[in-house]
Design a protein around this motif. Sequence first.
Motif, mmCIF file in Angstrom:
data_model
loop_
_atom_site.group_PDB
_atom_site.id
_atom_site.type_symbol
_atom_site.label_atom_id
_atom_site.label_comp_id
_atom_site.label_asym_id
_atom_site.label_seq_id
_atom_site.Cartn_x
_atom_site.Cartn_y
_atom_site.Cartn_z
ATOM 1 N N GLN A 284 -85.699 -25.571 -11.558
ATOM 2 C CA GLN A 284 -86.770 -24.885 -10.929
ATOM 3 C C GLN A 284 -86.565 -23.604 -9.927
ATOM 4 O OE1 GLN A 284 -82.870 -26.636 -7.565
ATOM 5 N NE2 GLN A 284 -81.946 -27.307 -9.062
ATOM 6 N N LEU A 285 -86.079 -23.013 -11.138
ATOM 7 C CA LEU A 285 -86.341 -21.652 -11.527
ATOM 8 C C LEU A 285 -88.057 -21.170 -11.661
ATOM 9 C CD1 LEU A 285 -82.635 -20.220 -13.109
ATOM 10 C CD2 LEU A 285 -84.153 -19.561 -10.690
ATOM 11 N N MET B 212 -90.408 -24.264 3.183
ATOM 12 C CA MET B 212 -89.562 -23.974 3.962
ATOM 13 C C MET B 212 -88.493 -22.705 3.057
ATOM 14 S SD MET B 212 -89.170 -26.282 6.301
ATOM 15 C CE MET B 212 -86.870 -27.058 6.081
ATOM 16 N N GLY C 158 -85.544 -21.192 1.336
ATOM 17 C CA GLY C 158 -84.959 -21.111 0.245
ATOM 18 C C GLY C 158 -86.074 -22.136 -0.840
ATOM 19 N N SER C 159 -87.330 -22.355 -0.201
ATOM 20 C CA SER C 159 -88.448 -22.402 -1.600
ATOM 21 C C SER C 159 -88.586 -21.763 -2.373
ATOM 22 C CB SER C 159 -89.710 -22.930 -1.166
ATOM 23 O OG SER C 159 -90.056 -22.202 0.021
ATOM 24 N N GLY C 160 -88.582 -20.862 -2.256
ATOM 25 C CA GLY C 160 -88.167 -19.514 -3.314
ATOM 26 C C GLY C 160 -89.308 -18.990 -3.213
ATOM 27 N N LYS C 161 -89.975 -18.369 -1.598
ATOM 28 C CA LYS C 161 -90.675 -17.734 -1.685
ATOM 29 C C LYS C 161 -90.606 -16.377 -2.344
ATOM 30 C CE LYS C 161 -91.089 -18.683 2.693
ATOM 31 N NZ LYS C 161 -89.865 -19.802 2.900
ATOM 32 N N THR C 162 -89.782 -15.814 -1.974
ATOM 33 C CA THR C 162 -89.477 -14.270 -2.128
ATOM 34 C C THR C 162 -88.919 -14.817 -3.851
ATOM 35 O OG1 THR C 162 -87.770 -13.973 -0.107
ATOM 36 C CG2 THR C 162 -87.683 -12.309 -1.490
ATOM 37 N N THR C 163 -88.544 -15.175 -4.409
ATOM 38 C CA THR C 163 -87.873 -14.882 -6.302
ATOM 39 C C THR C 163 -89.033 -15.371 -6.858
ATOM 40 O OG1 THR C 163 -86.352 -15.486 -5.026
ATOM 41 C CG2 THR C 163 -86.949 -16.293 -7.658
ATOM 42 N N ARG D 226 -79.235 -24.496 -2.257
ATOM 43 C CA ARG D 226 -79.593 -23.342 -2.855
ATOM 44 C C ARG D 226 -79.275 -22.828 -1.397
ATOM 45 N NH1 ARG D 226 -86.196 -23.386 -4.667
ATOM 46 N NH2 ARG D 226 -85.858 -24.652 -5.937
ATOM 47 N N VAL E 32 -75.816 -19.712 -0.840
ATOM 48 C CA VAL E 32 -75.860 -17.834 -0.450
ATOM 49 C C VAL E 32 -75.763 -17.962 0.739
ATOM 50 C CG1 VAL E 32 -77.466 -18.167 -2.242
ATOM 51 C CG2 VAL E 32 -78.634 -17.880 0.521
ATOM 52 N N ARG F 247 -80.319 -16.432 7.904
ATOM 53 C CA ARG F 247 -81.158 -17.264 8.552
ATOM 54 C C ARG F 247 -80.724 -18.469 9.426
ATOM 55 N NH1 ARG F 247 -81.624 -18.099 2.792
ATOM 56 N NH2 ARG F 247 -83.613 -17.518 2.047
#
Length: 283
Positions: free
Chosen positions: A10-11, A112, A114-119, A213, A217, A222
């Motif tokens: 996932q990461l 969406m 939490g999809s990880g865009k920032t990460t 996710r 958090v 949001r």
Amino acid sequence: MEAKVSQSLQLSTWIDSEKIVRNPSGPLLFLRRCKGQQRLHMLVSCNLQSRKAATWRRPIALKVSCSSKNIPASLLESESFPETFDEATILKNKSEEIEPYLSAQCIYIVGMMGSGKTTIGRILSEALGYSFFDSDKLIELAVGGTTVTEIFNLYGESFFRDNETEVLHKLSSMHRLVVSTGGGAVIRPINWKYMQKGISVWLDVPLEALAQRIAAVGTGSRPLLHHKSGDAYAKAFKCLSTLLEERGEAYANANARVSLENIAAKLGYKDNLANGKYNRKKG
Ligand SMILES: Nc1ncnc2c1ncn2[C@@H]1O[C@H](COP(=O)(O)OP(=O)(O)O)[C@@H](O)[C@H]1O
Ligand SMILES: O=C(O)C1=C[C@@H](OP(=O)(O)O)[C@@H](O)[C@H](O)C1
């Protein structure tokens, strides 16, 4: 071990090149132009932790064939990777290899909440030597340091959306950026006009994983998911489902789609989405 694999999978969502298929030296992004079309290939590889620890023993590789800018994003194909590789080195080499092909275009990450865009966006920008911007943060700055939640509460969603459009407009004249967009940026066609100045990548993550996710958090930052009471996972899941129904087609405008579900399937993982994790298929 299973848990570790699940988490690792996932990461890490990496964009990668077509070349990697023939010469699997590492993850990132490659652009091939043919008769006015752009094709991107993307790789999803192992874990973020391995950027430090750096060795991964399981063969992993995926590529995504992507459409030209005007054709909806296409899906993944998988390839295998060497038994052992150093992800940090792969990433560095691949970034250097593909960076010239990007022609300094910005990369917009959509998906969406939490999809990880920032990460993912931060890691991608670092690898490419690009600057990273989170459009939500730019909106907050533009509104005098007010948080996204406060903006929604004080001025309403359409005020937030106007600022979001303005931010994307400004970014569209810049180069060498990775931009993490807000989950709702895709709903306004004008935003696509700006994002189409660069390359857009949709992180498509199953709702169960998103809800898990976000529940982990909290929903405080949001506002569209925030509820004062009730089960955070169940509430997030319900809201996210509604939003995805409304937005699904809009995300498909992206030049490339990275589907976690397809990746898991291609890698021989069966999704066990009740807990947002992917477990290895037995037998
Ligand atoms: N690939 C991933 N696998 C598991 N958790 C992730 C992954 N990407 C991000 N997260 C976690 O999900 C949460 C939301 O990630 P974030 O990057 O803020 O998403 P977005 O910017 O799309 O809203 C964070 O807690 C982050 O650590
Ligand atoms: O999906 C959405 O409409 C939103 C997503 C948020 O960004 P993230 O996707 O970064 O959480 C933020 O822009 C705002 O809360 C609205």
